[in-house]
Design a protein around this motif. Structure first.
Motif, short mmCIF file in Angstrom:
data_model
loop_
_atom_site.label_atom_id
_atom_site.label_comp_id
_atom_site.label_asym_id
_atom_site.label_seq_id
_atom_site.Cartn_x
_atom_site.Cartn_y
_atom_site.Cartn_z
N LEU A 160 -8.48 -5.18 -0.85
CA LEU A 160 -8.68 -5.13 0.39
C LEU A 160 -7.86 -6.28 1.06
O LEU A 160 -7.32 -6.11 2.31
N LEU A 161 -7.91 -7.29 0.33
CA LEU A 161 -7.03 -8.48 1.08
C LEU A 161 -5.63 -8.31 1.15
O LEU A 161 -4.98 -8.75 1.93
N THR A 162 -5.29 -7.53 0.20
CA THR A 162 -3.64 -7.46 0.02
C THR A 162 -3.22 -6.40 1.11
O THR A 162 -2.34 -6.38 1.62
N GLN A 163 -4.29 -5.41 1.24
CA GLN A 163 -4.04 -4.56 2.29
C GLN A 163 -3.75 -5.04 3.82
O GLN A 163 -2.93 -4.63 4.59
N ALA A 164 -4.82 -5.99 3.96
CA ALA A 164 -4.65 -6.76 5.21
C ALA A 164 -3.42 -7.56 5.28
O ALA A 164 -2.73 -7.58 6.42
N ARG A 165 -3.11 -8.01 4.19
CA ARG A 165 -2.00 -9.20 4.30
C ARG A 165 -0.65 -8.21 4.46
O ARG A 165 0.38 -8.45 5.22
#
Length: 374
Positions: A160-165
């Motif tokens: 999820l953090l990769t998606q946001a980044r």
């Protein structure tokens, strides 16, 4: 080993700066069957003198992703990942999780080969806590919770953090691939349904519940018999090849340096103190076979030998519940020893289960609207 690890705990944290790249990592001390990898191969002089390979040879981006403290169960973290994004929102993303003691760079050569086989696919290689990532408890101390629940939650959060980044509006179709402990983590995440319909399938590399549980009895003996330190990174690479822990010199050059940290005495010691994870070893693999068979999505099991199949998986395989591929020439680190063949199998698995590539027949209403006879 444990004394060194304690002495250099602060050094571990220092190895995770906000943005500068980490030294590349990978390891031989994953779980189970790596302990049987012994041999007498002597590296050539060219293998001994070859320089370490850099992560940028295999991935397009490196991120340190911050997860703020949210609750007693979801603590503050800084996750280390490597990413090569998919070409479009509909192209699949392979999420790769390493084994115990290893790092994301155990998938370095595999990541390069999978992009040759699937040029539009993306790759996200993650690193677990104390393997390149760091998690802190509410008091600011390093969180040593290595339970399967914590590790699978970390995996989901890294995604999820990769998606946001990356500013993706939604997650692309996902294929989870895990080696050894990573196989248990992706199996648990798939079984819990974290990704819903976004999950196309999941693959496990060289670990099954039965053989893993048996091998854990000998894990401390294995850890006590390997070197605590190395004089140079080249010596560490040579040791992995000579003992046949890794059977591919190029992969060893890519992954082994990331397994180690430099000491004040200018030697190199293991980044991860695997002895500290012992209280969680049985938790990692207990019930793994039933979870693997029970999760939604297509299933792939890649092994270095059929002897690793336990009874539950044998029955499931005869019932056609998963795809089985065996590489008898590989050691425990299948994706490192034979990255091309492993990528070929995974690529076919992805193609077979990627719904975005399905060509559906036209609707009758569309044909009528076009004035065609039905």
């Amino acid at each position: 080993m444990s004394d060194l690890a304690k002495t250099f705990a602060k050094t571990k944290l220092a190895a995770l700066p906000p943005e500068p790249p980490l030294p590349e990592e990978e390891d031989d001390s994953s779980s189970a069957s790596s302990m049987s990898s012994t041999g007498t191969i002597i590296p050539t002089s060219s293998q001994r003198s070859a320089p370490a390979l850099h992560w940028s040879d295999y991935f397009s981006q490196e991120f340190f992703l911050e997860r703020p403290f949210q609750s007693p169960n979801i603590n503050h973290a800084k996750f280390h990942v490597y990413v090569t994004p998919p070409s479009s929102a509909t192209a699949p993303l392979l999420v790769l999780h390493h084994g115990a003691g290893s790092t994301a760079l155990s998938f370095a050569l595999f990541a390069k080969e999978i992009r040759k086989a699937l040029p539009d696919a993306g790759v996200l290689a993650v690193e677990a806590r104390d393997h390149g990532s760091v998690v802190w408890d509410p008091q600011g101390k390093v969180d040593n919770n290595f339970s399967i629940d914590a590790l699978s939650q970390d995996l989901f959060d890294m995604l999820l953090l990769t998606q946001a980044r990356m500013s993706w509006k939604e997650l692309p179709p996902i294929v989870l691939i895990g080696h050894s402990l990573g196989g248990a983590v992706v199996t648990d995440a798939a079984n819990k349904g974290f990704l819903g319909k976004k999950l196309l399938g999941y693959g496990v590399i060289d670990v099954v519940e039965g053989s893993a549980m048996d091998a854990l009895k000998h894990m401390q003996t294995y850890l006590s018999n390997r070197p605590n330190t190395f004089p140079t990174l080249e010596a560490a690479v040579e040791w992995h090849i000579r003992t046949r822990t890794l059977r591919n010199p190029q992969s060893a050059r890519a992954s082994v340096p990331s397994l180690l940290l430099q000491t004040p005495e200018d030697r190199w010691t293991w980044r991860t103190n695997l002895s500290d994870t012992e209280p969680f070893w049985t938790d990692w693999f207990t019930g793994m076979s039933s979870k693997f068979l029970g999760g939604k999505g297509a299933k792939l099991l890649i092994l270095a030998g059929t002897d690793r199949l336990d009874t539950e998986l044998m029955i499931g395989q005869m019932q056609g519940k998963f795809q089985l591929q065996v590489f008898p020439a590989a050691g425990h680190f299948v994706q490192e020893d034979q990255p091309e063949k492993t990528a070929e199998v995974v690529a076919e698995f992805v193609k077979r289960n990627d719904r975005s590539t399905l060509i559906l027949p036209p609707k009758v209403s569309d044909l009528l609207a076009q004035g065609k006879k039905v």
